[in-house]
Design a protein around this motif. Structure first.
Motif, PDB file in Angstrom:
ATOM      1  N   ILE A  89      34.683  18.835   8.077  1.00 37.62           N
ATOM      2  CA  ILE A  89      35.592  17.832   7.484  1.00 37.62           C
ATOM      3  C   ILE A  89      36.939  18.479   7.177  1.00 37.62           C
ATOM      4  O   ILE A  89      38.011  17.927   7.458  1.00 37.62           O
ATOM      5  CB  ILE A  89      34.985  17.255   6.189  1.00 37.62           C
ATOM      6  CG1 ILE A  89      33.683  16.537   6.476  1.00 37.62           C
ATOM      7  CG2 ILE A  89      35.997  16.372   5.452  1.00 37.62           C
ATOM      8  CD1 ILE A  89      33.760  15.179   7.059  1.00 37.62           C
ATOM      9  N   GLY A 130      24.045  22.654  -3.285  1.00 36.65           N
ATOM     10  CA  GLY A 130      23.878  23.562  -4.435  1.00 36.65           C
ATOM     11  C   GLY A 130      22.507  24.208  -4.432  1.00 36.65           C
ATOM     12  O   GLY A 130      21.593  23.756  -3.722  1.00 36.65           O
ATOM     13  N   GLY A 172      27.465   7.965  12.453  1.00 38.99           N
ATOM     14  CA  GLY A 172      27.156   9.343  12.063  1.00 38.99           C
ATOM     15  C   GLY A 172      28.366  10.230  12.218  1.00 38.99           C
ATOM     16  O   GLY A 172      29.494   9.849  11.853  1.00 38.99           O
ATOM     17  N   TRP A 205      23.032  10.674   1.871  1.00 40.92           N
ATOM     18  CA  TRP A 205      22.022   9.617   1.831  1.00 40.92           C
ATOM     19  C   TRP A 205      21.227   9.553   0.529  1.00 40.92           C
ATOM     20  O   TRP A 205      20.480   8.612   0.299  1.00 40.92           O
ATOM     21  CB  TRP A 205      21.014   9.764   2.960  1.00 40.92           C
ATOM     22  CG  TRP A 205      20.443  11.142   3.140  1.00 40.92           C
ATOM     23  CD1 TRP A 205      20.819  12.056   4.089  1.00 40.92           C
ATOM     24  CD2 TRP A 205      19.421  11.791   2.372  1.00 40.92           C
ATOM     25  NE1 TRP A 205      20.083  13.219   3.954  1.00 40.92           N
ATOM     26  CE2 TRP A 205      19.226  13.084   2.921  1.00 40.92           C
ATOM     27  CE3 TRP A 205      18.637  11.404   1.272  1.00 40.92           C
ATOM     28  CZ2 TRP A 205      18.289  13.986   2.402  1.00 40.92           C
ATOM     29  CZ3 TRP A 205      17.711  12.295   0.753  1.00 40.92           C
ATOM     30  CH2 TRP A 205      17.541  13.575   1.323  1.00 40.92           C
ATOM     31  N   ASN A 206      21.467  10.511  -0.391  1.00 39.96           N
ATOM     32  CA  ASN A 206      20.531  10.538  -1.527  1.00 39.96           C
ATOM     33  C   ASN A 206      20.834   9.538  -2.614  1.00 39.96           C
ATOM     34  O   ASN A 206      19.947   9.031  -3.279  1.00 39.96           O
ATOM     35  CB  ASN A 206      20.466  11.959  -2.100  1.00 39.96           C
ATOM     36  CG  ASN A 206      21.786  12.371  -2.710  1.00 39.96           C
ATOM     37  OD1 ASN A 206      22.837  11.997  -2.221  1.00 39.96           O
ATOM     38  ND2 ASN A 206      21.726  13.133  -3.787  1.00 39.96           N
ATOM     39  N   THR A 236      31.014  13.783   0.702  1.00 44.10           N
ATOM     40  CA  THR A 236      29.808  14.239   0.009  1.00 44.10           C
ATOM     41  C   THR A 236      28.752  14.534   1.056  1.00 44.10           C
ATOM     42  O   THR A 236      28.404  13.651   1.843  1.00 44.10           O
ATOM     43  CB  THR A 236      29.289  13.179  -0.964  1.00 44.10           C
ATOM     44  OG1 THR A 236      30.253  12.994  -2.012  1.00 44.10           O
ATOM     45  CG2 THR A 236      27.978  13.631  -1.587  1.00 44.10           C
ATOM     46  N   GLY A 237      28.297  15.788   1.045  1.00 44.08           N
ATOM     47  CA  GLY A 237      27.296  16.152   2.050  1.00 44.08           C
ATOM     48  C   GLY A 237      27.064  17.649   2.055  1.00 44.08           C
ATOM     49  O   GLY A 237      27.348  18.354   1.073  1.00 44.08           O
ATOM     50  N   SER A 238      26.583  18.142   3.176  1.00 42.85           N
ATOM     51  CA  SER A 238      26.192  19.550   3.240  1.00 42.85           C
ATOM     52  C   SER A 238      27.403  20.458   3.459  1.00 42.85           C
ATOM     53  O   SER A 238      28.475  20.001   3.896  1.00 42.85           O
ATOM     54  CB  SER A 238      25.216  19.731   4.406  1.00 42.85           C
ATOM     55  OG  SER A 238      25.882  19.415   5.616  1.00 42.85           O
ATOM     56  N   ILE A 287      33.191   9.505   2.791  1.00 47.15           N
ATOM     57  CA  ILE A 287      32.044   9.751   3.669  1.00 47.15           C
ATOM     58  C   ILE A 287      30.898  10.198   2.768  1.00 47.15           C
ATOM     59  O   ILE A 287      31.055  11.158   1.993  1.00 47.15           O
ATOM     60  CB  ILE A 287      32.363  10.824   4.726  1.00 47.15           C
ATOM     61  CG1 ILE A 287      33.481  10.329   5.660  1.00 47.15           C
ATOM     62  CG2 ILE A 287      31.112  11.183   5.539  1.00 47.15           C
ATOM     63  CD1 ILE A 287      33.949  11.364   6.678  1.00 47.15           C
ATOM     64  N   GLU A 329      32.270  17.446  -2.034  1.00 45.60           N
ATOM     65  CA  GLU A 329      31.121  17.493  -2.934  1.00 45.60           C
ATOM     66  C   GLU A 329      29.938  17.965  -2.094  1.00 45.60           C
ATOM     67  O   GLU A 329      29.363  17.185  -1.329  1.00 45.60           O
ATOM     68  CB  GLU A 329      30.859  16.103  -3.519  1.00 45.60           C
ATOM     69  CG  GLU A 329      31.925  15.617  -4.460  1.00 45.60           C
ATOM     70  CD  GLU A 329      31.765  16.212  -5.854  1.00 45.60           C
ATOM     71  OE1 GLU A 329      30.846  17.016  -6.072  1.00 45.60           O
ATOM     72  OE2 GLU A 329      32.582  15.876  -6.731  1.00 45.60           O
ATOM     73  N   LYS A 348      32.274   5.409   4.920  1.00 41.05           N
ATOM     74  CA  LYS A 348      31.171   5.521   5.879  1.00 41.05           C
ATOM     75  C   LYS A 348      29.936   6.070   5.174  1.00 41.05           C
ATOM     76  O   LYS A 348      29.907   7.219   4.756  1.00 41.05           O
ATOM     77  CB  LYS A 348      31.540   6.470   7.035  1.00 41.05           C
ATOM     78  CG  LYS A 348      30.496   6.445   8.164  1.00 41.05           C
ATOM     79  CD  LYS A 348      30.551   7.647   9.071  1.00 41.05           C
ATOM     80  CE  LYS A 348      29.893   8.824   8.441  1.00 41.05           C
ATOM     81  NZ  LYS A 348      28.413   8.616   8.205  1.00 41.05           N
ATOM     82  N   PRO A 349      28.894   5.260   5.024  1.00 38.73           N
ATOM     83  CA  PRO A 349      27.659   5.761   4.420  1.00 38.73           C
ATOM     84  C   PRO A 349      26.913   6.643   5.418  1.00 38.73           C
ATOM     85  O   PRO A 349      27.262   6.687   6.598  1.00 38.73           O
ATOM     86  CB  PRO A 349      26.870   4.497   4.114  1.00 38.73           C
ATOM     87  CG  PRO A 349      27.333   3.498   5.112  1.00 38.73           C
ATOM     88  CD  PRO A 349      28.772   3.836   5.396  1.00 38.73           C
ATOM     89  N   GLN A 376      34.137  11.686  12.331  1.00 37.25           N
ATOM     90  CA  GLN A 376      35.257  12.440  12.917  1.00 37.25           C
ATOM     91  C   GLN A 376      36.434  11.531  13.217  1.00 37.25           C
ATOM     92  O   GLN A 376      37.586  11.865  12.935  1.00 37.25           O
ATOM     93  CB  GLN A 376      34.780  13.154  14.194  1.00 37.25           C
ATOM     94  CG  GLN A 376      33.919  14.379  13.870  1.00 37.25           C
ATOM     95  CD  GLN A 376      33.133  14.875  15.075  1.00 37.25           C
ATOM     96  OE1 GLN A 376      33.436  14.514  16.208  1.00 37.25           O
ATOM     97  NE2 GLN A 376      32.126  15.677  14.823  1.00 37.25           N
ATOM     98  N   PRO A 431      24.046   7.427   8.006  1.00 39.90           N
ATOM     99  CA  PRO A 431      23.277   6.524   8.872  1.00 39.90           C
ATOM    100  C   PRO A 431      21.842   6.317   8.381  1.00 39.90           C
ATOM    101  O   PRO A 431      21.190   5.362   8.772  1.00 39.90           O
ATOM    102  CB  PRO A 431      23.294   7.223  10.232  1.00 39.90           C
ATOM    103  CG  PRO A 431      23.695   8.623   9.970  1.00 39.90           C
ATOM    104  CD  PRO A 431      24.505   8.618   8.724  1.00 39.90           C
ATOM    105  N   GLU A 438      19.075  25.829  -0.335  1.00 41.25           N
ATOM    106  CA  GLU A 438      18.912  24.480  -0.888  1.00 41.25           C
ATOM    107  C   GLU A 438      17.749  23.802  -0.170  1.00 41.25           C
ATOM    108  O   GLU A 438      17.744  23.699   1.051  1.00 41.25           O
ATOM    109  CB  GLU A 438      20.188  23.666  -0.686  1.00 41.25           C
ATOM    110  CG  GLU A 438      20.069  22.246  -1.208  1.00 41.25           C
ATOM    111  CD  GLU A 438      21.309  21.439  -0.972  1.00 41.25           C
ATOM    112  OE1 GLU A 438      21.706  21.279   0.191  1.00 41.25           O
ATOM    113  OE2 GLU A 438      21.891  20.975  -1.965  1.00 41.25           O
TER     114      GLU A 438
END
Ligand code: NAI
Ligand code: 6NA
Length: 457
Positions: A201, A218, A173, A117-118, A192-194, A114, A215, A141-142, A178, A144, A352
């Motif tokens: 998750i 920071g 999304g 977006w960066n 990877t996300g917030s 998952i 991931e 899943k990228p 989920q 959205p 952040e």
């Protein structure tokens, strides 16, 4: 009724213009993707490391030729293609009486990725390459906000000879994410996300006892000692704050500068920041493009506003920017920002921002700056940096910094040969490097008796 979401590319030519509409994958589509992956896994996992290596190497070649994006960071397919030839990585243990044991690394099955977006293409590579190299299948899943790049990777894998169904892309999304985490046939989730989403998750995966790699976010410190090479320190601070419009998880946005060089450093970094070419991200000489979308731009500008209210001083940037090119006028642009007179308790220093905002903080001693660098309410620990000519101090400070990645006399250099991941609330698990094989495989121990059973009964 499946939710639809429209994709508005912020590339200059399409700002605000809808170029694609995606339907969110619902539970049925997610199950279809997982079943495809499960079926493909059966054959792929039986291939030797060398057979998998050849296909992934072909994918790496296509990526290098076709995708002109930071090839060094996209080398994960190349790296893992070489590592697969040594797969399974095990050991032989000699035991008394001629008996022995050995271990073997075995694939997990269907892994889920998952992404944020960066760096949509890079994140898809950093998750799928080791997963496939270890003999797994993946459903990815990228975000959205960036649904297209992963489809490009799927096409490249197909062209390279990856079997159909082995790498699947689903769109959507939170709900789609989920479904993926809860699916009983999913063996592992790499996210990877917030931080807030990372918590969800973990909760979703825990119910199925699924291992996760997280991931996360920071708020990394960059420490600049007065004995540093000032030109490199300024360059390093720019790399640590303004790469990809500041939308980089491991950015060193708390820039601690030893007081003796504070004025000189500040003057120089402001001068260089004001030279950054803002504009069309598709042009070679552009160094700052638009932020991902309007709400994120407003959020970043809001941090600058609150920093000023809390007493920080804006030395440059921090305001919306309208490029001269009429094609770019509706873009989500801002000028890169340098803040000074910052205090450790300010929101721009504690949270952040994920945008082009550098906060400069003076310090006096090594002990003081280490305490402040490691003390962060949000308890992030993703990365850190130090600039000094004193080699003992460089390694002493790197050893003391509570972060998963430490840069000495550079910043945001991320060769795929080196593991990447966080401490504390920045997550756990690693991506890239040889160690990542451990996060996409499981270890089996085999005991071999060369004598008779000595029964206790
Ligand atoms: N450590 C790292 O390598 C990186 C960390 N990040 C972090 O990601 C954040 C920015 O990315 P965003 O996409 O805004 O993060 P986000 O957490 O909002 O979304 C990340 C992904 O999770 C999905 N998602 C959202 N809620 C979910 C749920 N309840 N269950 C399952 N999936 C869900 C989203 O659709 C998206 O694909 C920042 O905090 C940044 O630091 C970004 C890039 C790299
Ligand atoms: C320097 C780039 C490292 C990648 C971390 C990210 O995806 O934000």
């Amino acid at each position: 009724m499946l939710q639809q979401f429209e994709m508005k590319l912020t590339f200059p030519f399409f700002i605000g213009r809808i170029i694609a509409t995606f339907t969110c994958s619902g539970e049925k589509e997610v199950d279809l993707a997982v079943q495809n992956a499960k079926a493909a896994f059966k054959l792929w996992s039986k291939k030797s490391g060398l057979e998998r290596c050849r296909i992934l190497l072909e994918a790496a070649k296509i990526i290098r030729v076709c995708i002109n994006i930071f090839p060094s960071r996209l080398g994960s397919t190349g790296l893992y293609s070489s590592l697969t030839s040594a797969f399974p990585l095990g050991e032989h243990v000699q035991l008394p009486g001629g008996s022995f044991g050995y271990t073997r690394r075995e694939p997990l099955g269907v892994c889920v990725g998952i992404g944020a977006w960066n760096y949509p293409f890079q994140i898809a590579c950093w998750k799928s390459a080791p997963a496939l190299a270890c003999g797994n299948a993946m459903v990815f899943k990228p975000s959205p906000f960036t649904p297209v790049s992963a489809l490009l990777l799927a096409e490249i894998y197909a062209e390279a000879g990856v079997p159909p169904g082995l790498f699947n892309v689903v769109q959507g999304g939170a709900a789609t994410g989920q479904f993926l985490c809860q699916h009983p046939d999913v063996a592992k989730v790499s996210f990877t996300g917030s931080v807030p989403t990372g918590v969800k998750i973990m909760e979703l995966s825990a119910k199925g006892i699924k291992p996760v790699t997280l991931e996360l976010g920071g708020k990394s410190p960059l420490i600049i000692f007065s004995d540093c090479n000032l030109e490199n320190a300024v360059r390093g601070a720019m790399m640590a704050n303004f790469l990809t419009q500041g939308q980089v998880c491991c950015n060193g946005t708390r820039v601690f500068v030893q007081r003796a060089i504070l004025d000189k450093f500040t003057e120089e970094v402001v001068e260089q920041t004001q030279k950054i070419k803002i504009g069309d991200p598709l042009l070679e000489d552009t160094r700052m493009g638009p932020l991902i979308n309007r709400p994120h731009l407003e959020r970043v500008l809001g941090f600058v506003k609150s920093a000023k209210q809390q007493g920080a001083r804006v030395l440059c940037g921090g305001d919306p920017y309208v490029p001269q090119d009429p094609k770019l006028k509706d873009g989500y642009y801002m000028r890169p920002c340098v803040l000074t007179d910052c205090r450790d308790d300010m929101s721009c220093v504690r949270e952040e921002i994920f945008g082009p905002v550098m906060s400069i903080l003076p310090f006096d001693t090594e002990a003081e700056v280490l305490e402040r660098a490691n003390d962060n309410d949000t308890s992030f620990g993703l990365a850190a940096g130090v600039f000094t000519r004193d080699i003992q101090r460089a390694h002493r400070v790197a050893a003391e910094l509570q972060a998963g990645s430490c840069f000495i006399n550079n910043y945001n250099v991320s060769p795929v040969e080196l593991p990447f991941g966080g401490y504390k609330k920045s997550g756990f698990g690693r991506e890239n490097g040889r160690v990542t094989i451990e996060y996409y495989s499981q270890l089996k121990t085999v005991y071999v008796e060369m004598g008779d059973v000595e029964t206790a009964f």
